[in-house]
Design a protein around this motif. Structure first.
Motif, PDB file in Angstrom:
ATOM      1  N   VAL A 290       0.807  -0.706  -0.106  1.00 10.98           N
ATOM      2  CA  VAL A 290      -0.016  -0.446   0.143  1.00 10.98           C
ATOM      3  C   VAL A 290       0.757   1.346   0.181  1.00 10.98           C
ATOM      4  O   VAL A 290       1.897   1.306   0.697  1.00 10.98           O
ATOM      5  CB  VAL A 290      -1.105  -0.328   1.406  1.00 10.98           C
ATOM      6  N   ARG A 291       1.074   2.225  -0.698  1.00  9.38           N
ATOM      7  CA  ARG A 291       1.688   3.630  -1.122  1.00  9.38           C
ATOM      8  C   ARG A 291       1.118   5.161  -1.060  1.00  9.38           C
ATOM      9  O   ARG A 291       0.998   5.484  -0.778  1.00  9.38           O
ATOM     10  CB  ARG A 291       1.939   3.539  -2.479  1.00  9.38           C
ATOM     11  N   LEU A 292      -0.636   4.476  -0.782  1.00  7.30           N
ATOM     12  CA  LEU A 292      -1.509   5.929  -1.065  1.00  7.30           C
ATOM     13  C   LEU A 292      -2.912   5.321  -0.715  1.00  7.30           C
ATOM     14  O   LEU A 292      -3.138   4.446  -1.007  1.00  7.30           O
ATOM     15  CB  LEU A 292      -1.415   6.282  -2.610  1.00  7.30           C
ATOM     16  N   ALA A 293      -3.446   6.508   0.543  1.00  3.20           N
ATOM     17  CA  ALA A 293      -5.015   6.294   0.332  1.00  3.20           C
ATOM     18  C   ALA A 293      -5.457   7.464   0.588  1.00  3.20           C
ATOM     19  O   ALA A 293      -5.024   8.291   0.758  1.00  3.20           O
ATOM     20  CB  ALA A 293      -4.793   5.704   1.808  1.00  3.20           C
ATOM     21  N   ALA A 294      -6.406   7.657   0.206  1.00  7.20           N
ATOM     22  CA  ALA A 294      -7.664   8.733  -0.425  1.00  7.20           C
ATOM     23  C   ALA A 294      -8.789   8.618   0.272  1.00  7.20           C
ATOM     24  O   ALA A 294      -9.135   7.446  -0.383  1.00  7.20           O
ATOM     25  CB  ALA A 294      -6.746   9.329  -1.338  1.00  7.20           C
ATOM     26  N   THR A 295      -9.357   9.648   1.097  1.00  7.70           N
ATOM     27  CA  THR A 295     -11.014   9.470   0.721  1.00  7.70           C
ATOM     28  C   THR A 295     -11.724  10.086   0.677  1.00  7.70           C
ATOM     29  O   THR A 295     -11.021  11.859   0.204  1.00  7.70           O
ATOM     30  CB  THR A 295     -10.855   9.742   2.903  1.00  7.70           C
ATOM     31  N   THR A 296     -12.202  10.934  -0.244  1.00  2.78           N
ATOM     32  CA  THR A 296     -13.150  11.832  -1.617  1.00  2.78           C
ATOM     33  C   THR A 296     -14.493  11.731  -1.714  1.00  2.78           C
ATOM     34  O   THR A 296     -14.866  10.567  -1.321  1.00  2.78           O
ATOM     35  CB  THR A 296     -12.256  11.200  -2.942  1.00  2.78           C
ATOM     36  N   PRO A 297     -15.155  12.353  -2.136  1.00  4.71           N
ATOM     37  CA  PRO A 297     -16.586  12.701  -2.295  1.00  4.71           C
ATOM     38  C   PRO A 297     -16.812  11.282  -3.559  1.00  4.71           C
ATOM     39  O   PRO A 297     -15.597  11.341  -4.844  1.00  4.71           O
ATOM     40  CB  PRO A 297     -16.762  13.407  -3.035  1.00  4.71           C
ATOM     41  N   LEU A 298     -17.933  11.329  -3.524  1.00  5.39           N
ATOM     42  CA  LEU A 298     -18.434  10.029  -4.845  1.00  5.39           C
ATOM     43  C   LEU A 298     -18.453  10.686  -6.022  1.00  5.39           C
ATOM     44  O   LEU A 298     -18.817  10.423  -7.372  1.00  5.39           O
ATOM     45  CB  LEU A 298     -19.822   9.409  -4.006  1.00  5.39           C
ATOM     46  N   ASP A 299     -19.140  11.888  -5.273  1.00  3.11           N
ATOM     47  CA  ASP A 299     -19.366  12.924  -6.652  1.00  3.11           C
ATOM     48  C   ASP A 299     -18.254  13.756  -7.181  1.00  3.11           C
ATOM     49  O   ASP A 299     -18.130  15.052  -5.353  1.00  3.11           O
ATOM     50  CB  ASP A 299     -20.687  14.005  -7.013  1.00  3.11           C
TER      51      ASP A 299
END
Length: 203
Positions: free
Chosen positions: A54-63
């Motif tokens: 695992v090198r990257l993680a992100a939480t983003t909007p579905l839209d």
């Protein structure tokens, strides 16, 4: 070690939503809970088990066109925000990207790219201690990560993965020293860089 086809469905942590030969992106089933940076995870392509770090993680909007709005002015904690606005968990997603560092075809674990990329909608699991020890039978993964061009550079990722794999060994210090010797060969002309990585491994 136990194989992923014997794991309980409850053990899965995500699902592949994008893949190529060298990496795959998975959506985490739990919001804000991706696997740790530098941890070893696995998925499958047919009979081939694929290992990724695992090198990257992100939480983003579905839209992607709608950024989240601050909602906590009248709340005491983050948990209160989500309780007051339960729809938020349905409007966000957490994803993680894993660099492919090896695969298993049959009984042999290889630190090389698999014949084909991971499958879309393939289930992703954390690797167990036995699998981590098996994978760490060679330090070729250090060379793979060192020569990669992924965003952020390889040093933190190498240190994190070595530290993660060392937890599966009874003598963590011996494993870290062995990895340090491999790094010393690869970075013999970059002593300051080598020392930084070694310090991070021991943290």
């Amino acid at each position: 070690p136990k194989r992923s086809d014997c794991l309980s469905p409850a053990d899965k942590i995500g699902e592949v939503i994008q893949a190529n030969t060298t990496e795959f992106v998975a959506q985490s089933y739990e919001l804000h809970q991706p696997p740790p940076f530098g941890s070893l995870v696995k998925t499958r392509e047919g009979e081939v088990q694929i290992f990724g770090v695992v090198r990257l993680a992100a939480t983003t909007p579905l839209d992607p066109g709608r950024r989240p709005l601050a909602r906590g002015r009248g709340e005491e904690s983050e948990e209160d925000i989500y309780r007051s606005h339960p729809q938020l968990s349905q409007l966000l997603r957490t994803e993680f990207t894993a660099l492919v560092v090896g695969h298993r075809d049959g009984e042999r674990c290889r630190q090389s790219l698999p014949p084909r990329p991971a499958r879309i909608h393939g289930l992703v699991y954390p690797c167990e201690e036995g699998e981590m020890r098996d994978f760490a039978g060679s330090f070729d993964f250090i060379h793979t990560l060192m020569s990669g061009s992924h965003v952020g550079g390889p040093d933190d990722l190498i240190a994190a993965l070595v530290g993660y794999l060392s937890r599966a060994h009874e003598d963590r210090r011996a494993f870290q020293l062995a990895a340090g010797k491999e790094l010393a060969v690869l970075l013999r002309s970059e002593l300051s860089r080598l020392n930084v990585i070694l310090r991070r491994i021991q943290e």
